[in-house]
Design a protein around this motif. Structure first.
Motif, PDB file in Angstrom:
ATOM      1  N   UNK A   2      82.543 -35.464   8.774  1.00 24.79           N
ATOM      2  CA  UNK A   2      81.342 -36.253   9.045  1.00 24.79           C
ATOM      3  C   UNK A   2      81.659 -37.743   9.095  1.00 24.79           C
ATOM      4  N   UNK A   3      82.552 -38.196   8.226  1.00 31.30           N
ATOM      5  CA  UNK A   3      82.920 -39.608   8.196  1.00 31.30           C
ATOM      6  C   UNK A   3      83.913 -40.011   9.264  1.00 31.30           C
ATOM      7  N   UNK A   4      84.448 -39.038  10.022  1.00 31.51           N
ATOM      8  CA  UNK A   4      85.369 -39.342  11.100  1.00 31.51           C
ATOM      9  C   UNK A   4      86.814 -39.453  10.682  1.00 31.51           C
ATOM     10  N   UNK A   5      87.153 -39.111   9.449  1.00 31.16           N
ATOM     11  CA  UNK A   5      88.528 -39.223   8.980  1.00 31.16           C
ATOM     12  C   UNK A   5      89.378 -38.010   9.340  1.00 31.16           C
ATOM     13  N   UNK A   6      88.740 -36.902   9.733  1.00 27.33           N
ATOM     14  CA  UNK A   6      89.456 -35.712  10.196  1.00 27.33           C
ATOM     15  C   UNK A   6      88.568 -34.967  11.191  1.00 27.33           C
ATOM     16  N   UNK A   7      89.174 -34.038  11.938  1.00 25.06           N
ATOM     17  CA  UNK A   7      88.401 -33.343  12.967  1.00 25.06           C
ATOM     18  C   UNK A   7      87.986 -31.933  12.563  1.00 25.06           C
ATOM     19  N   UNK A   8      88.652 -31.334  11.598  1.00 23.56           N
ATOM     20  CA  UNK A   8      88.336 -29.987  11.132  1.00 23.56           C
ATOM     21  C   UNK A   8      88.377 -29.955   9.616  1.00 23.56           C
ATOM     22  N   UNK A  53      67.047 -36.610  12.031  1.00 21.22           N
ATOM     23  CA  UNK A  53      66.140 -35.815  11.217  1.00 21.22           C
ATOM     24  C   UNK A  53      66.659 -35.648   9.795  1.00 21.22           C
ATOM     25  N   UNK A  54      67.662 -36.441   9.410  1.00 25.64           N
ATOM     26  CA  UNK A  54      68.177 -36.422   8.043  1.00 25.64           C
ATOM     27  C   UNK A  54      69.355 -35.510   7.798  1.00 25.64           C
ATOM     28  N   UNK A  55      69.860 -34.851   8.837  1.00 28.11           N
ATOM     29  CA  UNK A  55      71.004 -33.950   8.684  1.00 28.11           C
ATOM     30  C   UNK A  55      72.323 -34.662   8.937  1.00 28.11           C
ATOM     31  N   UNK A  56      73.383 -33.862   9.110  1.00 28.44           N
ATOM     32  CA  UNK A  56      74.710 -34.420   9.334  1.00 28.44           C
ATOM     33  C   UNK A  56      75.072 -34.511  10.817  1.00 28.44           C
ATOM     34  N   UNK A  57      74.363 -33.794  11.667  1.00 33.48           N
ATOM     35  CA  UNK A  57      74.572 -33.905  13.102  1.00 33.48           C
ATOM     36  C   UNK A  57      75.800 -33.201  13.648  1.00 33.48           C
ATOM     37  N   UNK A  58      76.317 -32.193  12.950  1.00 30.59           N
ATOM     38  CA  UNK A  58      77.478 -31.473  13.466  1.00 30.59           C
ATOM     39  C   UNK A  58      77.067 -30.557  14.610  1.00 30.59           C
ATOM     40  N   UNK A  59      77.991 -30.342  15.547  1.00 31.79           N
ATOM     41  CA  UNK A  59      77.684 -29.501  16.708  1.00 31.79           C
ATOM     42  C   UNK A  59      77.754 -28.016  16.386  1.00 31.79           C
ATOM     43  N   UNK A  60      78.696 -27.610  15.529  1.00 30.61           N
ATOM     44  CA  UNK A  60      78.889 -26.196  15.227  1.00 30.61           C
ATOM     45  C   UNK A  60      79.312 -26.022  13.770  1.00 30.61           C
ATOM     46  N   UNK A  61      78.969 -24.860  13.208  1.00 25.27           N
ATOM     47  CA  UNK A  61      79.382 -24.493  11.854  1.00 25.27           C
ATOM     48  C   UNK A  61      79.783 -23.027  11.864  1.00 25.27           C
ATOM     49  N   UNK A  62      80.898 -22.723  11.229  1.00 25.85           N
ATOM     50  CA  UNK A  62      81.334 -21.343  11.069  1.00 25.85           C
ATOM     51  C   UNK A  62      81.275 -21.008   9.578  1.00 25.85           C
ATOM     52  N   UNK A  63      80.542 -19.958   9.234  1.00 31.20           N
ATOM     53  CA  UNK A  63      80.459 -19.484   7.852  1.00 31.20           C
ATOM     54  C   UNK A  63      81.265 -18.194   7.776  1.00 31.20           C
ATOM     55  N   UNK A  64      82.335 -18.200   6.987  1.00 29.36           N
ATOM     56  CA  UNK A  64      83.157 -17.015   6.786  1.00 29.36           C
ATOM     57  C   UNK A  64      82.882 -16.498   5.386  1.00 29.36           C
ATOM     58  N   UNK A  65      82.225 -15.370   5.310  1.00 31.09           N
ATOM     59  CA  UNK A  65      81.871 -14.760   4.024  1.00 31.09           C
ATOM     60  C   UNK A  65      82.981 -13.784   3.655  1.00 31.09           C
ATOM     61  N   UNK A  66      83.823 -14.164   2.708  1.00 31.80           N
ATOM     62  CA  UNK A  66      84.967 -13.325   2.349  1.00 31.80           C
ATOM     63  C   UNK A  66      84.732 -12.515   1.078  1.00 31.80           C
ATOM     64  N   UNK A  67      83.483 -12.267   0.763  1.00 32.19           N
ATOM     65  CA  UNK A  67      83.137 -11.397  -0.353  1.00 32.19           C
ATOM     66  C   UNK A  67      83.486  -9.959   0.037  1.00 32.19           C
TER      67      UNK A  67
END
Length: 89
Positions: A2-8, A53-67
């Motif tokens: 979010x701060x631009x210091x890394x891409x992933x 709208x108060x969020x972080x503005x990311x284009x995509x999110x991947x949730x990996x549930x490893x339970x």
């Protein structure tokens, strides 16, 4: 990211609540595993909410549930809309 210091980024965390869905018993499950609040789904939605709208503005999110069992609540919340911003694995 979010701060631009890394891409992933990768966060190996264990937020509780992956059985909490849109309804009390998501996806017709017999139980919701005592989960009342789905932190992973809320974080993904917050991350992709526009900054205006108060969020972080990311284009995509991947949730990996490893339970060891299915996180039906997270799937219910993020996949029910067919929103391309979310990938749930």
């Amino acid at each position: 990211v979010v701060g631009g210091q890394c891409v992933n980024s990768f966060c190996a965390i264990r937020p509780p609540g992956h059985h909490a869905g849109l309804e009390l018993r998501s996806m017709n499950a017999i139980s919701n595993g005592f989960c009342l609040f789905n932190a992973a789904a809320c974080a993904a939605i917050f991350a992709t909410t526009p900054r205006s709208q108060g969020g972080l503005g990311l284009r995509r999110v991947c949730v990996i549930d490893f339970d060891v069992h299915h996180g039906n609540g997270t799937q219910d919340i993020l996949c029910s809309t067919y929103d391309p911003r979310f990938l749930y694995v």
